[in-house]
Design a protein around this motif. Structure first.
Motif, PDB file in Angstrom:
ATOM      1  N   ILE A  31       1.276  -1.193   0.089  1.00  0.00           N
ATOM      2  CA  ILE A  31      -0.172  -0.092   0.594  1.00  0.00           C
ATOM      3  C   ILE A  31       1.209   1.522   0.123  1.00  0.00           C
ATOM      4  O   ILE A  31       0.757   2.519  -0.749  1.00  0.00           O
ATOM      5  CB  ILE A  31      -1.163  -0.128   1.677  1.00  0.00           C
ATOM      6  N   LEU A  33      -9.231   3.130  -4.489  1.00  0.00           N
ATOM      7  CA  LEU A  33      -8.428   4.819  -3.727  1.00  0.00           C
ATOM      8  C   LEU A  33      -8.291   6.059  -3.813  1.00  0.00           C
ATOM      9  O   LEU A  33      -7.724   7.068  -2.832  1.00  0.00           O
ATOM     10  CB  LEU A  33      -7.249   3.471  -3.633  1.00  0.00           C
ATOM     11  N   LEU A  79      -5.411  10.473  -0.429  1.00  0.00           N
ATOM     12  CA  LEU A  79      -6.219   9.057  -0.947  1.00  0.00           C
ATOM     13  C   LEU A  79      -7.282   8.831   0.300  1.00  0.00           C
ATOM     14  O   LEU A  79      -7.482   9.397   0.884  1.00  0.00           O
ATOM     15  CB  LEU A  79      -5.098   7.687  -0.597  1.00  0.00           C
ATOM     16  N   LEU A 113      -9.170   6.717   2.117  1.00  0.00           N
ATOM     17  CA  LEU A 113      -8.633   6.121   3.177  1.00  0.00           C
ATOM     18  C   LEU A 113      -9.832   5.490   4.359  1.00  0.00           C
ATOM     19  O   LEU A 113     -11.169   4.934   3.760  1.00  0.00           O
ATOM     20  CB  LEU A 113      -7.954   5.963   3.870  1.00  0.00           C
TER      21      LEU A 113
END
Lengths: 376, 102
Positions: A49, A167, B53, B55
């Protein structure tokens, strides 16, 4: 050939000896494999990641300029855009219009953003697949958004970003500037923040300094800081997982240490018998070396392969609750495997080598004393 | 062929090593196959000038940690403690630390 045959005989004998204590050794093998599986899973997950985040965020803005009012992020006037464009070394500067929208029907937060490609399409939006997942009735092809004046606007969904882009785009709702200003009642001449491109990347910090001098109520954020943030986020998260696992790691270390260093009376007697029938001390040590290798190498190979399957084939199903949090829109992404050989070698040397060494030392102690005193 | 225990063990070891080899081959294959997808994501980040990002979406500072301020998690009320669960999984960005790294 003789050496090879001797080693094969020793392995045969070691395996028979291990099978005589089947229960204890199977338990050790299972716990050892599970430990390596957990550690390798954390390693594979964080490594991949981090790499993916770095690759994706390479295209992030070189400098983002925010305006702060009383310590809070505030709208930035168009005059600021002109001012930063004048700074030597700035290649281009553009305003960004974006904001958060809480959808009370689904309890999810969306990121509403202006996309220049939609400037001629009022009433139309492009959404991330996460947004579509949370809609009450996605089959209608519209998304209702409550504007700041309380009125409802229904936007037509013309495009949904594929799940692979979750993402970065899971919660995005892209619209034209006109719609955006209407929803949030943001007057013309104001933007959320500015993004800059510079001619020479080496001048980034100098330009950031010039911006804060020229516009003291602003804060420039460099791309390097973005990349460092995500490096820290995933290091931290890997760390959190390791801390959670720490108790089990410690329990395993005590178990393995006890098993490896404390020879049982039966094992001591076995060494004594072997010495009495003519085995050299070196033979006993080689046999113990094989014992350590059989247990640790089998656990290492199985644990690593299982960890790979867990992270890259099952989307880290065991870590999912920790990673998902409470986010309604959390992206359902599949990781691209980036295996770091150095990390794998590190795991090998931290698990296989210490265990093998700890099995040899007590055996050496038992092997150097007289056989009759060991057997007595 | 596998009548001896040592042969069976070495065969098992061989299978493990072959699987590790496959892991490497699979990883390389997937990296190649995923390159257009990763490039696509990168282009999207560049085109929309994205900074973060996606997340966590529960709090502003968790959705965009890069753009957050030190006081962001507390700004709803000066004495309120941060209460979003994702805050425990996100460290303070390095540039917002006590001695910001720049």
């Amino acid at each position: 050939m003789r050496i090879l045959e001797k080693q094969k005989n020793l392995v045969d004998f070691t395996l028979s000896s291990l099978l005589r204590r089947k229960g204890k050794n199977t338990a050790l093998l299972v716990v050892y494999t599970f430990m390596i599986f957990l550690l390798a899973s954390v390693m594979f997950f964080t490594g991949s990641i981090k790499k993916e985040a770095a690759l994706v965020l390479e295209g992030a803005p070189e400098i983002t300029v925010q305006r702060l009012v009383a310590g809070r992020h505030d709208l930035i006037p168009a005059a600021y855009l002109e001012a930063v464009r004048e700074i030597r070394g700035v290649r281009s500067a553009a305003p960004r219009l974006w904001g958060y929208y809480y959808d009370f029907t689904s309890g999810a937060n969306f990121t509403l953003m202006v996309d220049e490609s939609l400037k001629d399409s009022p009433g139309v939006v492009h959404v991330g697949s996460g947004v579509l997942r949370t809609l009450m009735s996605p089959e209608h092809g519209t998304i209702p958004i409550k504007a700041s004046d309380g009125s409802f606007h229904f936007f037509e969904i013309h495009h949904v970003f594929p799940a692979e882009s979750d993402l970065v785009a899971s919660d995005l709702v892209l619209m034209c500037e006109q719609d955006y200003r209407k929803v949030f009642s943001i007057p013309d001449g104001f933007a959320t923040d500015l993004v800059l491109e510079v001619r020479n990347p080496k001048e980034l910090t100098t330009i950031a300094g010039k911006i804060t001098q020229l516009l003291p109520d602003t804060r420039p954020i460099l791309r390097d800081e973005i990349l460092r943030t995500y490096e820290a986020v995933f290091d931290w998260r890997g760390g959190v997982l390791v801390v959670i696992l720490w108790g089990s790691v410690l329990a395993f270390v005590i178990f393995a240490w006890d098993k490896a260093t404390g020879l049982s009376a039966e094992e001591k007697r076995e060494i004594g018998v072997l010495k009495a029938v003519g085995w050299e001390t070196s033979d006993v040590l080689v046999m113990k070396f094989w014992e350590g290798m059989i247990i640790s190498l089998s656990s290492f190979l199985t644990g690593v392969v299982l960890a790979y399957l867990h992270v890259f084939f099952s989307s880290s199903v065991l870590f999912e609750p920790v990673l998902k949090g409470w986010s309604v829109l959390y992206p359902d992404f599949r990781l691209t495997p980036f295996i770091d050989g150095t990390q794998l070698a590190g795991l090998f040397f931290l698990t296989v080598v210490p265990y093998t060494v700890t099995t040899i030392v007590p055996s050496w102690r038992a092997a150097v004393i007289e056989p009759d005193s060991v057997m007595r | 062929m596998f009548e001896r225990k040592s042969h069976r063990f070495f065969a098992w070891l061989g299978v493990g090593l072959v699987l590790m080899g496959f892991m490497g081959i699979h990883a390389a294959y997937r990296r190649n196959a995923d390159t257009p997808m990763l490039r696509g994501k990168g282009q999207m980040v560049r085109r929309l000038a994205l900074t973060d990002l996606c997340l966590f979406t529960d709090a502003r500072y968790a959705r965009n940690p890069v753009l957050a301020d030190l006081n962001t998690p507390f700004q709803d009320c000066p004495l309120s403690l941060e209460h979003f669960p994702s805050g425990s999984l996100l460290p303070v960005p390095p540039h917002l630390g006590v001695h910001p790294a720049r």
